[in-house]
Design a protein around this motif. Structure first.
Motif, PDB file in Angstrom:
ATOM      1  N   ALA B 115      36.567  43.770  33.327  1.00 33.56           N
ATOM      2  CA  ALA B 115      35.379  43.121  33.865  1.00 33.56           C
ATOM      3  C   ALA B 115      35.523  41.606  33.814  1.00 33.56           C
ATOM      4  N   LEU B 116      36.328  41.127  32.869  1.00 36.18           N
ATOM      5  CA  LEU B 116      36.466  39.684  32.729  1.00 36.18           C
ATOM      6  C   LEU B 116      37.366  39.076  33.794  1.00 36.18           C
ATOM      7  N   LEU B 118      36.999  38.769  36.984  1.00 36.52           N
ATOM      8  CA  LEU B 118      36.297  37.876  37.888  1.00 36.52           C
ATOM      9  C   LEU B 118      35.991  36.539  37.224  1.00 36.52           C
ATOM     10  N   LEU B 119      35.608  36.595  35.957  1.00 35.62           N
ATOM     11  CA  LEU B 119      35.349  35.342  35.243  1.00 35.62           C
ATOM     12  C   LEU B 119      36.611  34.503  35.153  1.00 35.62           C
ATOM     13  N   VAL B 121      39.126  34.552  37.159  1.00 36.87           N
ATOM     14  CA  VAL B 121      39.425  33.970  38.465  1.00 36.87           C
ATOM     15  C   VAL B 121      38.547  32.757  38.701  1.00 36.87           C
ATOM     16  N   LEU B 122      37.291  32.867  38.294  1.00 35.36           N
ATOM     17  CA  LEU B 122      36.352  31.755  38.449  1.00 35.36           C
ATOM     18  C   LEU B 122      36.844  30.529  37.707  1.00 35.36           C
ATOM     19  N   TRP B 123      37.377  30.725  36.472  1.00 37.38           N
ATOM     20  CA  TRP B 123      37.787  29.594  35.663  1.00 37.38           C
ATOM     21  C   TRP B 123      39.171  29.087  36.005  1.00 37.38           C
ATOM     22  N   PHE B 124      40.091  30.008  36.294  1.00 44.33           N
ATOM     23  CA  PHE B 124      41.491  29.606  36.417  1.00 44.33           C
ATOM     24  C   PHE B 124      42.111  29.887  37.768  1.00 44.33           C
ATOM     25  N   LEU B 206      41.142  45.097  42.270  1.00 50.24           N
ATOM     26  CA  LEU B 206      39.970  44.254  42.443  1.00 50.24           C
ATOM     27  C   LEU B 206      40.309  42.991  43.227  1.00 50.24           C
TER      28      LEU B 206
END
Lengths: 273, 261
Positions: B115-116, B118-119, B121-124, B206
């Motif tokens: 689940a992390l 997406l997070l 990808v958002l950060w890095f 994903l």
């Protein structure tokens, strides 16, 4: 197979916390809350200093909480949570219904064990998620395919732990019961299964987490509803607060499910040390 | 195991029952679409799928995708193995470290680490760092737990003997604790192995821009159902093979150990 044994090994008795009374209870409650508070604190600091990006990329916890509350009021979050929870529970129930009898048969009947053990060992390390697109083809994009993946992920720990636990029941217990005139069926019900229960429940705990992971990942990859879908949808619509809200919700769900199961297990096998 | 080699009957008894079950399963798979239990387009019979596996293997896009995934996977697993073992051993021998890290692990354990993605990808971004990090996160937890248990349960007398013979505390860690904890770590490593493959595939299903997971899902998107089944079968076989290789490698490296991985 040592993986099965490891899965069936009962939790070692935790060192007894001798702090008594309300001070002890407060201390233990604090210890349980502390990691959550620590995560929230770290999150706050990172967001405040824009460590990983601006407020769009890493919204502070209060912004996410506000968004989560809005989602809750609008019904979107309860709906997603409900969909995910019932799929997880359905997967878990199905996995238990298939896995416990199968594992018991494997642990108790050598012929069944010879026939099935190599296949179970073959299938255990297989990435079940590789089969998910095939499941989508057969079962469609609705709940059944999510439940199917949840069942696949939950099944193997349950089968392996049950087989290990039932096969490790002290033979002398079985012999005593038989010599006292207990029939084979009754021996299974009244001696083997209760004796194997701790190991079975340890495997079931891992299976429950597996079911959650299977369902959530299935929902992330392709679904029309559920927490995983909420997360991915928020991502696609650039609603990052939704993504964070979904992740926090699924994390809390996992925590609640796992802790509840541990408490249930402690009740059910209270007679064990 | 009887002394002087097992009689042939024992070997047959071990092979025939599972073989029969496999044959029965294959027969059911073959019959199901023919008998109309399932649509032949949804569930192609083995006689269609198995040849398609060859097609997938020789597809010019499959090889590079596989290597891409393999590279990221290898780096992630290596980092998780080394870091996770170190962290777990530290936790096992230092009560202070354990008190701090144990609640974090308990919290992280039921969370689907995928689940992390997406997070991350958002950060890095969508580059290699993100993908490797996801694999590290997912794979570390079982290794840390196994290393913790292994290091925690080292026989005290081994530690006392080493200290009594003059070994410095730091040296005790890597000359006594680590080897003693190794069997537990390697058992946890086996579970971590299958989790790492799952994490890799899930993150690629994903974020579908490269890798075998992406290849698999693209086949689904373009309606090539036979290829979907063929690729799934191939990936399943790869997962199984990696596990067998791991078990063989551990048995070869730890010849002094009686247990099973």
């Amino acid at each position: 197979m040592a993986v099965g044994e490891a899965l069936a090994a009962p939790d070692p008795a935790p060192a007894r916390d001798r702090r008594a009374g309300w001070a002890g209870r407060a201390g233990r409650a604090l210890e349980r809350v502390a990691p959550l508070a620590a995560v929230a604190a770290v999150w706050w600091v990172l967001a405040a200093v824009d460590a990983l990006g601006d407020d769009f990329v890493l919204p502070p916890p209060d912004a996410v909480a506000v968004r989560a509350a809005a989602l809750w009021r609008s019904g979107a979050l309860p709906e997603a949570l409900g969909a995910t929870v019932w799929r997880v529970l359905a997967s878990f129930a199905l996995a238990l219904a298939v896995g416990v009898p199968l594992g018991t048969a494997m642990g108790h009947l050598p012929a069944v064990n010879r026939a099935l053990r190599p296949l179970v060992s073959f299938a255990f390390p297989v990435p079940k998620i590789a089969l998910y697109p095939a499941l989508l083809i057969v079962l469609g994009f609705g709940a059944p395919s999510k439940i199917a993946l949840g069942v696949l992920e939950a099944l193997f720990p349950i089968v392996l732990a049950t087989a290990a636990a039932t096969s490790q029941v002290d033979r002398r217990l079985v012999w005593s019961a038989r010599s006292l005139g207990t029939g084979p069926g009754a021996v299974l019900r009244r001696v083997v299964l209760p004796a194997a229960l701790p190991g079975v429940l340890t495997g079931a705990r891992i299976g429950l987490v597996g079911a959650l992971i299977g369902v959530f990942v299935a929902e992330m990859v392709s679904s029309l509803d559920g927490l995983g879908h909420l997360m991915v949808n928020g991502w696609r619509l650039l609603q990052n607060a939704d993504v964070y809200a979904a992740i926090v919700t699924v994390s809390l769900l996992g925590l609640v499910l796992d802790r509840s199961f541990v408490a249930l297990r402690r009740r059910l096998v209270a007679w064990q040390a | 195991m009887s002394a002087g080699g097992a009689p042939r009957g024992v070997a047959l008894g071990a092979v025939v029952p599972p073989a029969l079950v496999v044959l029965a399963a294959l027969a059911a798979w073959q019959a199901a679409p023919a008998l109309g239990w399932v649509r032949p387009t949804s569930v192609p019979p083995p006689t269609t799928v198995l040849p398609a596996v060859g097609g997938v293997l020789t597809d010019p896009r499959f090889g590079p995708d596989l290597l891409d995934s393999a590279r990221r996977w290898a780096i992630g697993v290596a980092v998780a193995a080394v870091g996770g073992t170190a962290l777990g051993v530290l936790m096992g021998r230092s009560a202070r470290v354990e008190r701090v890290l144990d609640p974090v692990l308990v919290m992280l354990y039921p969370v689907p680490k995928v689940a992390l993605v997406l997070l991350l990808v958002l950060w890095f971004g969508t580059g290699d760092l993100t993908r490797v990090l996801v694999i590290v996160l997912g794979t570390s937890v079982p290794i840390i737990i196994a290393a913790f248990h292994g290091a925690n349960e080292v026989d005290r007398r081994l530690l006392w003997s080493a200290r009594a013979l003059g070994t410095r505390p730091a040296a005790v860690l890597h000359r006594v604790v680590l080897p003693a904890a190794l069997p537990s770590v390697l058992s946890g490593g086996r579970i971590a192995l299958s989790i790492s493959i799952f994490t890799l595939l899930a993150s690629e299903l994903l974020i579908r821009d490269a890798g075998v997971g992406a290849y698999l899902f693209n086949r689904l998107d373009s309606g090539q159902f036979v290829d979907v089944w063929a690729t799934a079968l191939l990936l399943a076989a790869l997962g199984f093979l990696l596990d067998r290789i791991y078990v063989a490698a551990v048995r070869g490296a730890l010849r002094w150990w009686d247990g099973e991985v």
